[in-house]
Design a protein around this motif. Structure first.
Motif, short mmCIF file in Angstrom:
data_model
loop_
_atom_site.label_atom_id
_atom_site.label_comp_id
_atom_site.label_asym_id
_atom_site.label_seq_id
_atom_site.Cartn_x
_atom_site.Cartn_y
_atom_site.Cartn_z
N LEU A 48 0.82 -1.13 -0.02
CA LEU A 48 0.17 -0.01 -0.03
C LEU A 48 0.86 1.01 0.22
CD1 LEU A 48 -2.85 -1.45 2.21
CD2 LEU A 48 -3.07 -0.96 0.12
N VAL A 49 0.61 2.25 -0.72
CA VAL A 49 1.21 2.77 -1.34
C VAL A 49 0.77 4.63 -1.30
CG1 VAL A 49 3.35 1.87 -2.30
CG2 VAL A 49 1.26 3.28 -4.05
N SER A 50 0.68 5.49 -0.58
CA SER A 50 0.26 7.31 -0.63
C SER A 50 0.98 7.74 -1.85
CB SER A 50 0.37 7.29 0.93
OG SER A 50 -0.27 9.02 1.08
N GLY A 51 0.24 8.40 -2.40
CA GLY A 51 0.53 9.61 -3.41
C GLY A 51 -0.07 10.04 -2.87
N GLY A 52 -0.02 11.74 -3.33
CA GLY A 52 -0.75 13.21 -3.39
C GLY A 52 -2.08 12.89 -2.01
N ASP A 53 -2.94 13.04 -2.66
CA ASP A 53 -3.88 12.67 -1.13
C ASP A 53 -4.44 11.24 -1.49
OD1 ASP A 53 -5.13 12.95 -3.98
OD2 ASP A 53 -6.68 14.23 -2.90
N GLN A 54 -3.53 10.04 -2.16
CA GLN A 54 -4.35 9.22 -2.36
C GLN A 54 -4.21 7.54 -2.18
OE1 GLN A 54 -5.63 7.75 -5.99
NE2 GLN A 54 -3.89 8.96 -7.43
N LEU A 55 -4.69 6.60 -1.44
CA LEU A 55 -3.78 5.78 -0.79
C LEU A 55 -4.01 4.92 -2.04
CD1 LEU A 55 -5.05 4.90 2.93
CD2 LEU A 55 -2.64 5.06 1.81
N GLY A 76 0.54 9.51 -10.84
CA GLY A 76 0.48 10.91 -11.02
C GLY A 76 0.78 11.86 -9.68
N ALA A 77 1.43 11.41 -8.77
CA ALA A 77 1.95 12.29 -7.67
C ALA A 77 3.32 12.96 -7.47
CB ALA A 77 1.49 11.28 -6.43
N GLY A 78 3.62 14.09 -6.76
CA GLY A 78 4.72 14.85 -6.99
C GLY A 78 5.56 14.15 -5.94
N GLY A 79 5.06 12.70 -5.38
CA GLY A 79 6.22 11.46 -4.81
C GLY A 79 4.77 10.33 -3.99
N ALA A 80 5.53 9.35 -3.36
CA ALA A 80 4.72 8.38 -3.14
C ALA A 80 5.94 7.74 -1.69
CB ALA A 80 4.57 7.35 -4.10
N ARG A 81 5.33 7.17 -0.47
CA ARG A 81 5.81 6.63 0.29
C ARG A 81 5.11 5.64 0.67
NH1 ARG A 81 1.85 7.81 4.05
NH2 ARG A 81 1.15 10.04 4.17
N LEU A 82 5.31 4.40 1.37
CA LEU A 82 4.84 3.23 2.12
C LEU A 82 3.90 4.15 2.11
CD1 LEU A 82 7.52 1.21 2.80
CD2 LEU A 82 6.48 0.97 0.77
N ALA A 83 2.61 3.05 2.75
CA ALA A 83 1.46 4.23 3.76
C ALA A 83 1.35 3.11 4.88
CB ALA A 83 0.06 2.93 3.21
N THR A 84 0.96 3.75 6.00
CA THR A 84 1.28 3.49 7.03
C THR A 84 0.24 2.52 7.90
OG1 THR A 84 0.12 4.86 8.31
CG2 THR A 84 2.55 5.46 7.61
#
Length: 155
Positions: A48-55, A76-84
């Motif tokens: 599960l990743v979070s990018g912009g305002d979406q999971l 289509g986000a400026g960055g992504a990270r692993l969701a918590t």
């Protein structure tokens, strides 16, 4: 109805052939692949990743890691990270943490699904069935037809 039963019912209702396998408890994707006696490339690991305002669900073969820059591009986000866990636990109330199936895009879980293109080469894929002791085996083509994931380079 628990997640595993809901998943089985969903697949049956959509006339998708599958096999449900029960295995010893396994927490990592590589452990699940070993317990299921399948090559890691056939195990579809949900990250599960979070990018912009979406999971979103990023689905890659078990031995691969999600490239967060590629995930950001797909989203289509400026960055992504692993969701918590706090961010996604309410999305999967009927699943063990970390055992979510790749069933988004309006199937069981309302979440976009992005699949690494390398999984398309697999005739069969295997994935967690909402528990750390159950897995679904099904054809990749049926998965793609049902879920309609966006196929991208993620790893």
């Amino acid at each position: 109805m628990n997640g595993k039963d809901r998943l089985e019912s969903f697949l049956r209702d959509n006339r998708v052939p599958f096999q449900m396998h029960h295995h010893p408890e396994a927490f990592t994707a590589q452990e699940v692949a070993a317990a299921e006696h399948v090559p890691g490339r056939e195990l579809a690991k949900v990250v599960l990743v979070s990018g912009g305002d979406q999971l979103a669900m990023a689905v890659v073969p078990a031995p691969q890691q999600v490239d967060l820059d590629k995930a950001a591009s797909a989203l289509g986000a400026g960055g992504a990270r692993l969701a918590t866990e706090d961010e996604f636990s309410t999305q999967f109330p009927d699943c063990d943490t970390g055992a979510m199936p790749p069933m988004g895009n309006g199937t069981l879980y309302d979440m976009p699904v992005y699949v690494d293109g390398s999984l398309q080469a697999q005739e069969t894929i295997v994935f967690n069935a909402c528990t750390h002791t159950d897995a679904i085996h099904m054809s990749y083509s049926d998965f793609e037809r049902l879920v309609k994931p966006e196929v991208v380079d993620l790893s």
